[in-house]
Design an enzyme around this catalytic site. Structure first.
Site, PDB file in Angstrom:
ATOM      1  N   THR A  20      11.105 -97.277 -11.583  1.00  0.00           N
ATOM      2  CA  THR A  20      11.982 -96.972 -10.450  1.00  0.00           C
ATOM      3  C   THR A  20      11.351 -97.565  -9.197  1.00  0.00           C
ATOM      4  O   THR A  20      10.276 -97.123  -8.775  1.00  0.00           O
ATOM      5  CB  THR A  20      12.151 -95.451 -10.277  1.00  0.00           C
ATOM      6  OG1 THR A  20      12.594 -94.901 -11.519  1.00  0.00           O
ATOM      7  CG2 THR A  20      13.157 -95.142  -9.188  1.00  0.00           C
ATOM      8  N   LYS A  45       7.533 -90.959  -4.387  1.00  0.00           N
ATOM      9  CA  LYS A  45       7.661 -92.416  -4.177  1.00  0.00           C
ATOM     10  C   LYS A  45       9.139 -92.822  -4.161  1.00  0.00           C
ATOM     11  O   LYS A  45       9.572 -93.571  -3.290  1.00  0.00           O
ATOM     12  CB  LYS A  45       6.880 -93.110  -5.299  1.00  0.00           C
ATOM     13  CG  LYS A  45       7.046 -94.585  -5.487  1.00  0.00           C
ATOM     14  CD  LYS A  45       7.974 -94.997  -6.624  1.00  0.00           C
ATOM     15  CE  LYS A  45       7.737 -94.458  -8.002  1.00  0.00           C
ATOM     16  NZ  LYS A  45       8.694 -94.852  -9.023  1.00  0.00           N
ATOM     17  N   LYS A  94      20.071 -95.781  -9.583  1.00  0.00           N
ATOM     18  CA  LYS A  94      18.966 -94.853  -9.866  1.00  0.00           C
ATOM     19  C   LYS A  94      18.643 -94.020  -8.616  1.00  0.00           C
ATOM     20  O   LYS A  94      18.277 -92.840  -8.708  1.00  0.00           O
ATOM     21  CB  LYS A  94      17.747 -95.640 -10.342  1.00  0.00           C
ATOM     22  CG  LYS A  94      16.480 -94.835 -10.539  1.00  0.00           C
ATOM     23  CD  LYS A  94      16.485 -93.919 -11.766  1.00  0.00           C
ATOM     24  CE  LYS A  94      15.273 -93.009 -11.738  1.00  0.00           C
ATOM     25  NZ  LYS A  94      14.874 -92.434 -12.963  1.00  0.00           N
TER      26      LYS A  94
HETATM   27  P1  NAP Z   1       2.869 -92.751 -15.953  1.00  0.00           P
HETATM   28  O1  NAP Z   1       2.866 -91.875 -17.142  1.00  0.00           O
HETATM   29  O2  NAP Z   1       2.072 -92.385 -14.765  1.00  0.00           O
HETATM   30  O3  NAP Z   1       2.451 -94.219 -16.450  1.00  0.00           O
HETATM   31  C1  NAP Z   1       2.311 -95.274 -15.542  1.00  0.00           C
HETATM   32  C2  NAP Z   1       2.047 -96.549 -16.314  1.00  0.00           C
HETATM   33  O4  NAP Z   1       1.978 -97.640 -15.384  1.00  0.00           O
HETATM   34  C3  NAP Z   1       0.705 -96.536 -17.063  1.00  0.00           C
HETATM   35  O5  NAP Z   1       0.840 -97.278 -18.253  1.00  0.00           O
HETATM   36  C4  NAP Z   1      -0.219 -97.262 -16.078  1.00  0.00           C
HETATM   37  O6  NAP Z   1      -1.333 -97.870 -16.699  1.00  0.00           O
HETATM   38  C5  NAP Z   1       0.736 -98.322 -15.564  1.00  0.00           C
HETATM   39  N1  NAP Z   1       0.324 -98.890 -14.275  1.00  0.00           N
HETATM   40  C6  NAP Z   1       0.361 -98.276 -13.069  1.00  0.00           C
HETATM   41  N2  NAP Z   1      -0.060 -99.119 -12.109  1.00  0.00           N
HETATM   42  C7  NAP Z   1      -0.360-100.294 -12.726  1.00  0.00           C
HETATM   43  C8  NAP Z   1      -0.828-101.550 -12.268  1.00  0.00           C
HETATM   44  N3  NAP Z   1      -1.075-101.787 -10.966  1.00  0.00           N
HETATM   45  N4  NAP Z   1      -1.005-102.530 -13.176  1.00  0.00           N
HETATM   46  C9  NAP Z   1      -0.762-102.303 -14.483  1.00  0.00           C
HETATM   47  N5  NAP Z   1      -0.323-101.143 -14.986  1.00  0.00           N
HETATM   48  C10 NAP Z   1      -0.113-100.148 -14.110  1.00  0.00           C
HETATM   49  O7  NAP Z   1       4.376 -92.970 -15.385  1.00  0.00           O
HETATM   50  P2  NAP Z   1       5.776 -92.787 -16.136  1.00  0.00           P
HETATM   51  O8  NAP Z   1       6.204 -91.373 -16.016  1.00  0.00           O
HETATM   52  O9  NAP Z   1       5.735 -93.466 -17.464  1.00  0.00           O
HETATM   53  O10 NAP Z   1       6.724 -93.612 -15.130  1.00  0.00           O
HETATM   54  C11 NAP Z   1       6.775 -95.031 -15.143  1.00  0.00           C
HETATM   55  C12 NAP Z   1       7.957 -95.470 -14.289  1.00  0.00           C
HETATM   56  O11 NAP Z   1       9.165 -94.917 -14.817  1.00  0.00           O
HETATM   57  C13 NAP Z   1       7.866 -95.012 -12.822  1.00  0.00           C
HETATM   58  O12 NAP Z   1       8.391 -95.992 -11.968  1.00  0.00           O
HETATM   59  C14 NAP Z   1       8.745 -93.757 -12.809  1.00  0.00           C
HETATM   60  O13 NAP Z   1       9.265 -93.486 -11.527  1.00  0.00           O
HETATM   61  C15 NAP Z   1       9.810 -94.135 -13.825  1.00  0.00           C
HETATM   62  N6  NAP Z   1      10.474 -92.999 -14.496  1.00  0.00           N
HETATM   63  C16 NAP Z   1       9.752 -91.933 -14.974  1.00  0.00           C
HETATM   64  C17 NAP Z   1      10.421 -90.881 -15.612  1.00  0.00           C
HETATM   65  C18 NAP Z   1       9.694 -89.672 -16.163  1.00  0.00           C
HETATM   66  O14 NAP Z   1      10.362 -88.662 -16.470  1.00  0.00           O
HETATM   67  N7  NAP Z   1       8.380 -89.705 -16.328  1.00  0.00           N
HETATM   68  C19 NAP Z   1      11.815 -90.950 -15.790  1.00  0.00           C
HETATM   69  C20 NAP Z   1      12.498 -92.063 -15.328  1.00  0.00           C
HETATM   70  C21 NAP Z   1      11.822 -93.086 -14.688  1.00  0.00           C
HETATM   71  P3  NAP Z   1      -2.691 -97.040 -16.952  1.00  0.00           P
HETATM   72  O15 NAP Z   1      -2.515 -96.372 -18.291  1.00  0.00           O
HETATM   73  O16 NAP Z   1      -3.746 -98.065 -16.934  1.00  0.00           O
HETATM   74  O17 NAP Z   1      -2.826 -96.044 -15.814  1.00  0.00           O
END
Ligand code: NAP
Length: 291
Positions: free
Chosen positions: A93, A236, A168
């Protein structure tokens, strides 16, 4: 066509596992390699050493990382592995402007881009039941759709590049309002001395029933806020929306402004990595005896 996944966090890991189950996963990459090692994929799936290596192995590359700057970081690292015909689908997102800039960046390698943010939470990602809102060229969408359908149940083309992220944003404003309503109502119910599990069941089966109440209600009243969707990530999103709305709205969006302030308090108190249902912490404070 084979898929690659870059970013194996709470959402991306399930996307990769679902592609693998469907027999279409070619490669994955995660910044922290241990996270990729911990996932069990079938033989032949490459745990790539770089984003470019993962992109080179795949026809369609899903990125799922945290923030706008992170998406640009993996995009730049992916460029050497991209070429004409490949499609990058960003499910993070981020802002609509970021989607447009990414599209231009990938064009320098003659690769196509779709902004593909998703909704449905970690549960939706696990069950391949996500709602996916897609922006970009209709013909590219037609090529990508069969693979995207392996990770999302409802894949909808919204219009040109950026339309997915704009849609979104609509979702995230609603999610903030629902979080405010559910946490406030349940804190009130608890202050009334009600059996909260019964409240959640009966209210959830009526007109006020909603996804957040049924998936997060019982855990929040039990004091558990395991992510889920992290407070810091929704914060964010709401900051992005505030910027998007600034030039278009007559007055600030109240749901967005109030939720940002609440999330800032939670983050200040060290709860930024908890699920957004941690807002219940603040709502309960309101009903503490003597206040
Ligand atoms: P998360 O569990 O915090 O995972 C974040 C991922 O991004 C990890 O694999 C992390 O790698 C990687 N990452 C972050 N910064 C990076 C960088 N600079 N370079 C390379 N890799 C990087 O987050 P999430 O919940 O999966 O969410 C991911 C996205 O989907 C976000 O934009 C969020 O807003 C969106 N989203 C989330 C949900 C939800 O319910 N969780 C629902 C819809 C959309 P590391 O393992 O190395 O930290």
């Amino acid at each position: 066509m084979k898929a690659g996944v870059i970013g194996l966090g709470a959402m991306g890991a399930h996307m990769a596992l679902n592609f693998d189950r469907a027999g279409v996963l070619a490669a994955v990459w995660n910044r922290t390699p241990a996270r990729a090692q911990a996932l069990e994929f079938s033989g032949g799936v490459l745990r790539a050493g770089t984003p470019a290596e993962a992109a080179a192995k795949s026809d369609l590359i899903v990125t799922c990382v945290s923030r706008d700057a992170d998406v640009f970081e993996v995009a730049r690292a992916m460029l050497p592995g991209l070429s004409a015909g490949k499609i990058v689908c960003d499910t993070s997102t981020v802002s609509r402007d970021t989607a447009c800039e990414l599209s231009a960046l990938y064009k320098t390698r003659r690769a196509d881009f779709l902004d593909c943010p998703v909704s449905g939470g970690v549960e939706g990602a696990r069950k391949a039941a996500l709602a996916m809102m897609v922006g970009g060229d209709a013909a590219v969408f037609g090529r990508a759709r069969p693979l995207l359908s392996k990770i999302a149940a409802n894949v909808v083309h919204m219009g040109p590049t950026g339309s997915g992220q704009a849609t979104k944003a609509v979702n995230q404003i609603m999610a903030a309002g629902i979080n405010q309503a559910v946490t406030e109502a349940l804190a009130f119910g608890e202050a009334m001395g009600l059996d909260m599990n019964k409240v959640i069941d009966v209210v959830g089966s009526g007109a006020a029933g909603n996804w957040f109440l049924s998936h997060r209600g019982k855990t929040m009243v039990a004091g558990s806020y395991a992510p889920g969707f992290k407070v810091a990530l929704h914060h964010k999103d709401l900051e992005i929306i505030q910027r998007m709305a600034r030039d278009r709205s007559r007055w600030p969006l109240s749901v967005v402004a109030n939720t940002l302030a609440d999330y800032e308090q939670l983050m200040h108190e060290g709860h930024g990595d908890e699920d957004i249902s941690a807002l219940y912490r603040l709502k309960k404070e309101n009903f503490k005896p003597g206040t």
